[in-house]
Design an enzyme around this catalytic site. Structure first.
Site, short mmCIF file in Angstrom:
data_model
loop_
_atom_site.label_atom_id
_atom_site.label_comp_id
_atom_site.label_asym_id
_atom_site.label_seq_id
_atom_site.Cartn_x
_atom_site.Cartn_y
_atom_site.Cartn_z
N GLU A 153 -84.64 -65.50 29.41
CA GLU A 153 -85.46 -66.49 29.96
C GLU A 153 -86.07 -67.51 28.89
O GLU A 153 -86.00 -69.01 29.37
CB GLU A 153 -86.67 -65.87 30.50
CG GLU A 153 -87.59 -66.79 31.45
CD GLU A 153 -88.66 -67.47 30.72
OE1 GLU A 153 -89.47 -68.23 31.34
OE2 GLU A 153 -89.03 -67.38 29.51
N HIS A 167 -96.24 -69.29 21.69
CA HIS A 167 -95.18 -69.32 20.64
C HIS A 167 -95.27 -69.60 19.23
O HIS A 167 -94.71 -70.02 18.63
CB HIS A 167 -94.18 -70.62 21.42
CG HIS A 167 -93.63 -70.18 22.48
ND1 HIS A 167 -92.39 -71.14 23.02
CD2 HIS A 167 -93.74 -69.30 23.60
CE1 HIS A 167 -92.21 -70.49 24.26
NE2 HIS A 167 -92.89 -69.65 24.60
#
Length: 312
Positions: free
Chosen positions: A182, A287
């Protein structure tokens, strides 16, 4: 949080999910017999590669959650290329392993010469030796827990995976679909979706993933039900989910964004008419090695999935 800590420390960047898939298989085989409804386990490399499907009872809804994470891949001359979209602050600690042994290095900027002899700067690493090209590196895990928060690398999406495994403990009817790739363009959900539709007739889904905190989705105020990101799910389906959340008294926030995406985008492009909606906790420091999620939002996320799998 021991299971979540273990998941966050497990290296599985996009393209290298096989080890984490095996971990989940072993976990299900150990704990599944004690769940309310032991699942049918579907793991077929010929049809599903490293993806995994757990089928409970007579399913009406599928929960998609991705196994992979962002990271880096070693190129040449101490260079790195991103896997997905990691933040690249110089000094981040990275770990991995090649044929010469384990690696604990530092994200850095390297200087090289181009074809004209001009010096250029590129993303790289600092380590006592050269690392074999093609080696994947991931953020070193520093899992931190307080009374109200958890903080670590890879809460996106190991927290979604954790929610799915906790949901499995009491799930009577439903499908848990663990996807791959993903973070780096997707690609596994179309064949997962077709398999699930053809085998079980299911065509409504929830995307069990982590989103970002924003001016409209605040940490500690409940998980997000996404009205849109770069893709737009069908309003009637999202409204059903909102009504069920309100009737159950589960705190949530409505997310409206222009950018971003998830496995839901892949479902929207599939050649089967799927309904889908992203439902996930917001995080800060997206992230990075320091992703932060409030425990109240984790509780909200799990509670809402339990409601939705009963009622949808």
């Amino acid at each position: 949080m021991h299971l979540l800590k273990t998941l966050c420390a497990f290296p599985a960047p996009s393209g290298e999910e096989a080890g984490l898939t095996q971990f989940v298989l072993d976990y299900v085989r150990e704990h599944g017999p004690g769940w309310r409804q032991p699942p049918l386990v579907v793991h077929d490399e010929n049809r599903l590669q490293d993806c995994l499907v757990l089928v409970f009872g007579q399913p009406r809804t599928a929960v998609f959650t991705h196994l992979d994470s962002i990271g880096f891949m070693v190129r040449y001359g101490r260079g790195l290329v991103p896997i997905g979209g990691p933040e690249t602050e110089i000094g981040y600690q990275l770990v991995g392993e090649d044929a010469q042994g384990k690696i604990a290095c530092t994200l850095a900027v390297t200087k090289t010469e181009d074809e004209d002899g001009d010096e250029t700067e590129a993303l790289g690493y600092e380590f006592s030796r050269a690392v074999a090209p093609g080696t994947s590196l991931t953020f070193a895990c520093d899992f931190r827990e307080t009374d109200t928060t958890v903080q670590s690398c890879y809460l996106d999406n190991r927290l979604g995976l954790w929610v799915a495994l906790k949901l499995a403990e009491t799930l009577e009817h439903g499908i848990l679909a663990f996807s791959c790739g993903e973070e780096h363009g997707g690609g596994s959900v179309p064949y997962l979706a077709r398999f699930i539709y053809e085998q079980y007739g299911v065509r409504q889904a929830l995307i069990c993933d982590i989103t970002w905190a924003s001016e409209g989705v605040r940490p500690g105020q409940g998980c997000a039900i996404s009205r849109r990101d770069s893709a737009i799910p069908r309003r009637s389906y999202v409204e059903r989910i909102r009504r069920l959340a309100e009737a159950a008294g589960v705190p949530y926030q409505l997310e409206v964004e222009e950018h971003g995406g998830s496995d839901g985008r892949e479902l929207q492009r599939a050649d089967v008419a799927w309904d889908w909606c992203f439902v996930g906790a917001p995080e800060e420091n997206v992230h990075t090695p320091h992703e932060l999620v409030h425990k109240a939002d984790i509780a909200s996320m799990l509670a809402l999935y339990q409601v939705l799998l009963r009622e949808l």
